[in-house]
Design an enzyme around this catalytic site. Structure first.
Site, mmCIF file in Angstrom:
data_model
loop_
_atom_site.group_PDB
_atom_site.id
_atom_site.type_symbol
_atom_site.label_atom_id
_atom_site.label_comp_id
_atom_site.label_asym_id
_atom_site.label_seq_id
_atom_site.Cartn_x
_atom_site.Cartn_y
_atom_site.Cartn_z
ATOM 1 N N LYS A 1 40.469 27.931 27.126
ATOM 2 C CA LYS A 1 41.355 28.763 27.960
ATOM 3 C C LYS A 1 41.953 27.910 29.077
ATOM 4 C CE LYS A 1 41.034 32.360 31.514
ATOM 5 N NZ LYS A 1 40.102 33.246 32.245
ATOM 6 N N LYS B 1 44.332 40.039 42.169
ATOM 7 C CA LYS B 1 43.040 39.775 42.790
ATOM 8 C C LYS B 1 43.161 39.853 44.312
ATOM 9 C CE LYS B 1 41.580 36.417 39.241
ATOM 10 N NZ LYS B 1 40.393 37.118 38.732
ATOM 11 N N ARG C 1 41.587 36.402 27.679
ATOM 12 C CA ARG C 1 41.259 36.813 26.310
ATOM 13 C C ARG C 1 42.531 37.002 25.476
ATOM 14 N NH1 ARG C 1 38.212 41.989 28.589
ATOM 15 N NH2 ARG C 1 37.839 40.390 30.165
#
Length: 473
Positions: free
Chosen positions: A240, A252, A326
């Site tokens: 990743k 965030k 992901r």
């Protein structure tokens, strides 16, 4: 990069300081044999040979040892867990702190501790001149000299991960990951393949969807290296490469964003593992895949509620734009499976849930093959690079159900976060190929001997040792 090869030399009887290795089981017997002045010094400092402790002493020992010791210098006693078999970190506190000079171990093999002697002498100094920097501490070895090359490779790979993760995102964007990969491919005769920018939209729509908000300055790309002979078994390594993670529109907090330069830590591990494979000329056909993106925010940013196509053909409802890793891994895993490798290993700084479950030092490992999992766990134990196997619990698949798409990318609530993330990835990994997924932190929040605060390789040496033992000649 530190010249790790210069930190270990063949012992040809040259002058050097002596290191006496002790553990608590033999300490009292050793102390009883020492002259009274040495016993007084040891007791005065309350040294009892606890692991990671050491004490400098006036030169002691036989005349033979004294003749090989620098005149007017010192000898040293060091505590370890087991004086008969040193672990990889046994000498870490010494390698990074001893004065410049040459050293030899008395009555102890350094074979398994060479890495831990070398790596503490590497420091990240790209942005700051480090004060009082000294010359190298060199370890003299005899039979262990044959192990130096392997220890150097592991130290260089670990230092590469640390340096890449420590580098700020402004200097470690997708273009820099491509540059590092290009140099690696050129050095070892590999084929570099880059799919960049809007060219991703058709074949790799999830990589494109995550990275498109940073298109103008940090264009997303899929980086591939193919290396090795066609008659060798195929393996795929995936990492990743989110070079900075704002969280996208699911943004965030400032505290949560503070160390998000490390979100390319999976890519750093994958590149370093590829480096180990190629440098050792492991008889495999390697396919390295790094989806490199910045998860940013602009008018084109991925929105919660958007539905993405994928290379696999599955549609994904985006319920959280901060679960972007992901998504990019999904497309990369699909491509990796299309090549029909013998195994796939991926590395990702994927979930905070894995850190809640296992803390910062212990990567969560998910694996679809029991033999592969056992081999990786055993390799982690021998290298003191531990892993912990977590379940791919199929009964949690329902948490990824969507009413309008084939699946969602992030399960609601706080239960089993690292498992549902792994189950999402499993949808894109091939069913008939053994696959291991490392949810690694790639960061050390507090220093340990040889392991400074900052970027860290966690699971790298375990996976390398497993591959070396499985495919090595």
């Amino acid at each position: 990069m530190t010249d790790f090869k210069s930190l270990v030399e063949a012992d040809k009887g040259q002058p050097a300081r002596t290191i006496q290795i002790l553990d608590v089981n033999i300490f009292e017997a050793w102390l009883k044999d020492q002259p009274e002045n040495i016993r007084s010094i040891v007791r005065g400092y309350r040294f009892v040979a606890n692991p990671e402790s050491y004490l400098l002493l006036p030169c002691i020992g036989t005349k033979e040892i004294s003749d090989k010791t620098e005149q007017g210098d010192f000898t040293l006693v060091a505590g370890v867990i087991d004086h008969k078999k040193l672990d990889p970190w046994a000498l870490a506190k010494l390698g990074g702190r001893l004065p410049e000079g040459k050293y030899r171990l008395a009555d102890t093999s350094a074979r398994d501790a060479l890495f831990g002697w070398m790596i503490p002498q590497h420091e990240f100094d790209q942005y700051k001149e480090l004060p009082d920097r000294q010359g190298p501490s060199v370890l003299l070895v005899k039979d262990e000299i044959s192990q130096v090359e392997e220890a150097v490779r592991q130290a260089e790979a670990t230092a590469l991960v640390r340096d890449m993760v420590n580098t700020p995102a402004a200097d470690m964007g997708p273009d820099k990951l491509e540059e590092i990969s290009q140099k690696l491919a050129e050095q070892h005769g590999g084929e570099l393949i880059i799919t960049r920018g809007d060219a991703l939209e058709k074949g790799f729509p999830m990589i494109h969807g995550v990275g498109k908000a940073a298109m103008r300055q940090h264009a997303p790309r899929l980086i591939e290296i193919k290396w090795g002979k066609e008659n060798h078994p195929k393996i795929a390594i995936v990492g990743k490469g989110v070079t900075f993670d704002t969280g996208g529109l699911s943004m965030k907090s400032p505290a949560g964003m503070l160390i998000m330069k490390k979100d390319m830590g999976g890519a750093a591990h994958a590149i370093a593992l590829a480096k180990l494979i190629m440098e050792a000329k492991l008889p495999v056909q390697l396919h390295l895949l790094v989806p490199a993106v910045e998860n940013s925010v602009d008018g084109t940013a991925l929105r919660p509620g958007d539905i993405l196509d994928s290379r696999k053909g599955l549609t994904v409802e985006v319920t959280n734009t901060d679960a972007e890793g992901r998504l990019v891994l999904g497309d990369a895993l699909t491509l990796a499976g299309e090549e029909e490798p013998e195994l796939i290993i991926d590395f990702a700084t994927l979930t905070g849930a894995a850190r809640v479950a296992l803390g910062p030092d212990l990567p969560a490992m998910f694996c679809t093959d029991d033999d592969m999992a056992e081999g990786l766990l055993t390799a982690g134990e021998t290298q003191d690079d531990p892993l912990w196997r977590m379940p791919l619990w199929k009964r949690y698949d329902y948490m990824l159900n969507s009413s309008i798409a084939d699946c969602i990318n992030s399960a609601a609530g706080s239960f089993g976060g690292c498992m549902t993330a792994a189950l999402f990835l499993k949808k894109f990994a091939p069913d008939n190929v053994p696959w291991a997924h490392f949810d690694t932190y790639a960061w050390r929040p507090a220093s340990k001997p040889g392991r400074p605060k900052g970027g860290e390789a966690l699971g790298l040496r375990a996976s390398w040792t497993y591959l070396k033992e499985r495919y090595g000649s």
